[in-house]
Scaffold this motif. Structure first.
Motif, PDB file in Angstrom:
ATOM      1  N   ASP A 111      -4.588   4.263   3.184  1.00 54.92           N
ATOM      2  CA  ASP A 111      -4.139   5.325   2.268  1.00 54.92           C
ATOM      3  C   ASP A 111      -4.055   4.845   0.816  1.00 54.92           C
ATOM      4  O   ASP A 111      -3.480   3.791   0.530  1.00 54.92           O
ATOM      5  N   GLY A 134      -4.016   4.267   9.620  1.00 54.82           N
ATOM      6  CA  GLY A 134      -3.030   4.209  10.693  1.00 54.82           C
ATOM      7  C   GLY A 134      -2.472   2.812  10.945  1.00 54.82           C
ATOM      8  O   GLY A 134      -1.724   2.613  11.897  1.00 54.82           O
ATOM      9  N   HIS A 162       3.562   4.138   6.545  1.00 54.35           N
ATOM     10  CA  HIS A 162       4.002   4.787   5.308  1.00 54.35           C
ATOM     11  C   HIS A 162       4.244   6.275   5.518  1.00 54.35           C
ATOM     12  O   HIS A 162       3.655   6.901   6.411  1.00 54.35           O
ATOM     13  N   CYS A 165       1.693   9.737   6.611  1.00 52.78           N
ATOM     14  CA  CYS A 165       0.414   9.129   7.033  1.00 52.78           C
ATOM     15  C   CYS A 165      -0.504  10.161   7.706  1.00 52.78           C
ATOM     16  O   CYS A 165      -0.176  10.736   8.751  1.00 52.78           O
TER      17      CYS A 165
HETATM   18 ZN   LIG Z   1      -1.771   6.379   6.501  1.00 51.24          ZN
END
Ligand SMILES: [Zn+2]
Length: 248
Positions: A111, A134, A162, A165
């Motif tokens: 991310d 992930g 986090h 997600c």
């Molecule tokens: Zn994520």
């Protein structure tokens, strides 16, 4: 204001690389002094004594201290008082051409809102980062982290989920997705099975499950953990506050 730097060589240029590396000097300071012959004391423009805590003798850190160093970096990040930018990047690049000695490894999501080095206020050569949507421990990720800990000597592996997600969200919804995106789902499913369709608990459960997997599925990692040479911990990164919280 003065910066005082005690050196043990008559020539700054003659300092060996590890000594030079110990000083988190500002670029301007180094540009001013490199190559200049100095005595036992260098005085130059600056604001404070250099902090020996920032030394790069990373492989001597204990697992607990390595983890603390990450958490301290996150405190600097959230306080908006980062120090990583003070390191001279040209010198760091130079000193890490032949080798790397990261003190920590991080398994994080891909991310874009989780910039790992920034989050922990670290720079070149400090942390060994594996990122995958992930933050799942696939065999390639395990192999990479075995290298980071077993060969490079990282003392802590932090698995960091986090907030918000997308990979966990998609697994909960079992969405139809294009291409191979759904290949992520089976890795995340155990966390969803454990927590139902609640996103935040699933994110936290997933980080803990992946950390457990690393400890158990890798003989390299489990061996180092048994010898107290490595710690594997799980954490949660809040994308709204920037705060990393350890999960127990
Ligand atoms: Zn994520």
């Amino acid at each position: 204001m003065k910066k005082l730097l005690i050196v043990e060589s008559s020539s700054f240029a003659g300092l060996n690389t590890s000594i030079l590396n110990e000083y988190s000097s500002r670029r301007s300071f180094l540009h001013m002094t490199v190559g200049r012959t100095v005595g036992g004391l260098v005085s130059a423009a600056g604001t404070e004594f250099v902090n020996p805590h920032r030394a790069m003798a990373q492989t001597t850190l204990s697992p607990d201290v390595a983890l603390q160093e990450l958490m301290d970096g996150n405190k600097r990040f959230t306080a908006e008082r980062p120090t990583a930018y003070e390191h001279d990047l040209a010198i760091l690049r130079q000193h890490t051409i032949e080798k790397q000695e990261p003190f920590a490894a991080v398994l994080s999501c891909a991310d874009s809102r989780v910039p790992v080095e920034l989050v922990f206020d670290q720079t070149i050569g400090h942390i060994f980062v594996t990122r995958i949507a992930g933050n799942i421990a696939t065999s390639e990720i395990i192999a990479s982290l075995e290298y980071g800990a077993g060969v490079l000597g990282a003392k802590v592996i932090l698995v960091m989920g986090h907030g918000g997600c997308g990979a966990i969200k998609a697994t909960i919804q079992a969405k139809e997705v294009p291409g191979q995106i759904s290949a992520l789902y089976p890795h995340i499913q155990p966390a969803v099975d454990q927590t139902g369709s609640n996103l935040e608990p699933a994110i936290k459960a997933n980080a803990k499950i992946q950390a457990t997997l690393l400890r158990q599925a890798s003989t390299v990692i489990s061996g180092l953990v048994k010898e107290n040479k490595l710690k594997v911990a799980a954490a949660y990164y809040d994308i709204s506050t920037g705060i990393v919280t350890l999960l127990v």
